[in-house]
Design an enzyme around this catalytic site. Sequence first.
Site, mmCIF file in Angstrom:
data_model
loop_
_atom_site.group_PDB
_atom_site.id
_atom_site.type_symbol
_atom_site.label_atom_id
_atom_site.label_comp_id
_atom_site.label_asym_id
_atom_site.label_seq_id
_atom_site.Cartn_x
_atom_site.Cartn_y
_atom_site.Cartn_z
ATOM 1 N N LYS A 1 33.862 42.161 39.156
ATOM 2 C CA LYS A 1 32.437 42.454 39.352
ATOM 3 C C LYS A 1 31.549 41.646 38.406
ATOM 4 C CE LYS A 1 33.722 47.071 40.929
ATOM 5 N NZ LYS A 1 33.765 48.522 40.615
ATOM 6 N N TYR B 1 34.868 42.977 49.383
ATOM 7 C CA TYR B 1 35.011 43.734 48.134
ATOM 8 C C TYR B 1 36.480 43.966 47.781
ATOM 9 C CZ TYR B 1 34.766 47.764 44.969
ATOM 10 O OH TYR B 1 34.925 48.616 43.913
ATOM 11 N N TYR C 1 32.452 52.349 32.826
ATOM 12 C CA TYR C 1 32.089 53.541 33.578
ATOM 13 C C TYR C 1 31.608 54.643 32.643
ATOM 14 C CZ TYR C 1 34.861 50.756 36.768
ATOM 15 O OH TYR C 1 35.367 49.725 37.479
ATOM 16 N N VAL D 1 40.923 48.933 36.957
ATOM 17 C CA VAL D 1 41.996 49.922 37.038
ATOM 18 C C VAL D 1 43.375 49.266 37.165
ATOM 19 C CG1 VAL D 1 40.518 51.751 37.927
ATOM 20 C CG2 VAL D 1 41.706 50.237 39.538
ATOM 21 N N SER E 1 38.123 45.734 38.992
ATOM 22 C CA SER E 1 36.676 45.741 38.762
ATOM 23 C C SER E 1 36.179 44.690 37.780
ATOM 24 C CB SER E 1 36.222 47.127 38.295
ATOM 25 O OG SER E 1 36.276 48.045 39.361
#
Length: 309
Positions: A67, A191, A243, A261, A64
């Site tokens: 992103k 993605y 998060y 992760v 992530s």
Amino acid sequence: MADLEEVLPALAAEMAERSDRGEVATYIPQLGKIDPKRFGIAVALTDGRVVTAGDADEAFSIQSISKIFTLTLALGKVGDALWRRVGREPSGNPFNSIVQLERELGIPRNPFINAGAIVVTDVLLADHQPREAIGEILRFIQFLTDDDTIIIDRDVAASERATGFRNFALANYMRSFGNLSHEPEMALGVYFHHCAIAMSARQLALAGRFLSHGGLNPATGHSVVSAERARRILALMLTCGHYDGSGDFAFRVGIPGKSGVGGGILGIVPGVASMAVWSPGLNENGNSKLGSIALEKLAKIMNWSIFAP
């Protein structure tokens, strides 16, 4: 200010002795194979120096953290129109929650949870085939680092595709609300691939330099984004980058950061440094356990909290 050349090796040695390393992300089978004893850290200062310790040159799946780079590209394409499709608020829920998405009618809470990043990826697909969009993302990261050896780990991408049922549910749900322009299979193909980009802590720290330098790449002096856009990306990293553990990271570490992760974290000290840490074991929120601890200690030693006087 303490000497980084002494601080980082001492920090890596301390982390090597710890037994409370968290758990690797077994729900993506390829990530579950990574040795949890690995630890690397790199700091790229705005004066051009890069200081590293531990396994800082071993590539890992950034997941992530990618992103940040897809958000930067999407804002370059559509500007603030992006915020009609993605929010800018912390989620307070797990990164793959579908409950919140249902309640908010297919508009993801922010671009760093999975649903939001899938919408951002959908923006990057406009006028592109999936292969072209993947290439654009990879070339952007290679440009930021001046390193064309950075690749996508195809095995990790395939592993994510094979187990990505929740992400397919998120994509189809947003499609039902008209917030996905392309077929879920296409958006998710891109993605999964950008999440599977493999980088070392050194490379990742270099890729984040433009955010620590007001939007400029300090190695070239060229603008990557405007200073205002860099500040806005950093604001989202601070409030949403971990998060439902974002508030705790801001409380303990006090810098903008984005986790993945795969065990990586990219942290930014505006005007000072871009730093990356990697330790595969995760805490209960899906963030690197030792990586978070190491950045907390480093920020305290160097007085790098953005809230420090």
